[in-house]
Design an enzyme around this catalytic site. Sequence first.
Site, PDB file in Angstrom:
ATOM      1  N   ASP A  19      53.322  -3.827  33.256  1.00 31.87           N
ATOM      2  CA  ASP A  19      54.766  -3.594  33.115  1.00 31.87           C
ATOM      3  C   ASP A  19      55.445  -3.097  34.393  1.00 31.87           C
ATOM      4  O   ASP A  19      56.270  -2.177  34.353  1.00 31.87           O
ATOM      5  CB  ASP A  19      55.048  -2.595  31.968  1.00 31.87           C
ATOM      6  N   ASP A  32      51.876  -8.443  31.674  1.00 30.23           N
ATOM      7  CA  ASP A  32      53.301  -8.402  31.306  1.00 30.23           C
ATOM      8  C   ASP A  32      54.161  -7.799  32.410  1.00 30.23           C
ATOM      9  O   ASP A  32      55.073  -7.010  32.141  1.00 30.23           O
ATOM     10  CB  ASP A  32      53.513  -7.543  30.036  1.00 30.23           C
TER      11      ASP A  32
END
Length: 434
Positions: free
Chosen positions: A367, A388
């Site tokens: 992230d 991600d």
Amino acid sequence: MQTLTTTTKTSFIYTNLFVNNFHCFVDQMTTTFTFIATLVSFLLPLVAAYGYNDLEITSWCGQTPHPESCNYFLANNQYYSGPVIKQKPDFVKALLKVTLERAQHAESNTRGLGPKCRNKLEKAAWDDCIELYEHTVERLNMTVDPHKPCNQYEMQTWLSTALTNLETCRAGFQELGVDGYMLPLMNNNVSSLISNTLAMNKEGGSPPDNYQKGGFPTWVKPGDRKLLQSSNPASQANVVVAQDGSGNYKTIGEAIAAAAKRSGSGRYVIYVKAGTYKENIEIGTKLKNIMLLGDGIGKTIITGSKSVGGGATTFNSATLIVVGDGFIGRGITVRNTAGPQNHQAVALRSGSDLSVFYQCSFEGYQDTLYVHSNRQFYRECDIYGTVDFIFDNAAVVFQNCNIYARNPPNKTNTVTAQGRIDLLMQILCPMLVE
Ligand SMILES: *[C@@H]1O[C@H](CO)[C@@H](O)[C@H](O)[C@H]1NC(C)=O
Ligand SMILES: *[C@@H]1O[C@H](CO)[C@@H](O)[C@H](O)[C@H]1NC(C)=O
Ligand SMILES: *[C@@H]1O[C@H](CO)[C@@H](O)[C@H](O)[C@H]1NC(C)=O
């Protein structure tokens, strides 16, 4: 960066992360753009309204995705007493009005629930929600500002942002595993009211063709374009940050605090000289048109290490948080050093509308780059991560960026993760580029 496994060079990516992961790759030099709006038109029978009554409201509400909440709040004069609804724009106005009113109500309800938090995790998620509800009310208020009427695309952008905020609030409780107690107390119908408004505002021609001229989007103002292209932008600094005491401040935090006291909201350039700044920085919604100008990637470094593994929410883990609109970053590296074992750990979170990041590097693991909401443009940037690592709901263009997938803890890389929760969020996105 010794652990690279893959490098992706983007010559031009238009992505709207909630519509499709890496919606399209286009070489700007050789490809003609064809925008295919995949918008489904609602063909509405125009209801002749000679006065406002429940039957008409019911008929209008019948065209929304959540007719129950629409009816509940509109067909009930307690919440809505506005002008006669003759045409769709009147209905959108009525929806906006009642949505803003309900969002304000929800904000104060949420605020009042603070003492009910039973532990640190609930408190951490609740803190985010307070901020997110505040931002939601601010954004909704911008859509009804009579002094600055917004166009349909802006309306769609800001409504999407408002909806994203509420989703982020909910997700915070979930990721910390404490969604059982506080969330039900915060129950309201604001998300469905926003969804209804998104649906009814949606019609219109194709999205503006924003990303083609001179290497920067057309919405970048001429003065800002000059700053971005200048070979000596530091000469235009309003203040200078330098660790050796040669500037006005030694930390970025001090410069931001001083910027908050400036009058007006014109472009304000904070030049941050080379150095490693161990700071968590937040540029709040009231701090508009701030520019952080560094000495270049790997030279001016902002670094932090908050993470979900360390008890923060993803939202709050970011080293640099930018929510004030019109932000520009140039020549800086932003890091989160929590490491791959600490799960979500954001380097940059941006919800700044019409923001530009030019020649910047974002370095993290899971992230890294949280493109939360609104319209954002990245050019000649490097983005490092494992899982991600470019994610959430903004309408983003990455132009000439390098995307580096680092060795993940469990051998799986995923570059992007979308956060879309409503099919109609954001009108800028539903298009294909070929
Ligand atoms: C939400 O809307 C429903 C109708 O769809 C209504 O019954 C309910 O009371 C509303 N909840 C709140 C908290 O306003
Ligand atoms: C909405 O914005 C106006 C200024 O445009 C301000 O006066 C008003 O207080 C704001 N309302 C809310 C609910 O934020
Ligand atoms: C790999 O890590 C990601 C993120 O932590 C997780 O969602 C996924 O389930 C993991 N996969 C395996 C095979 O462990």
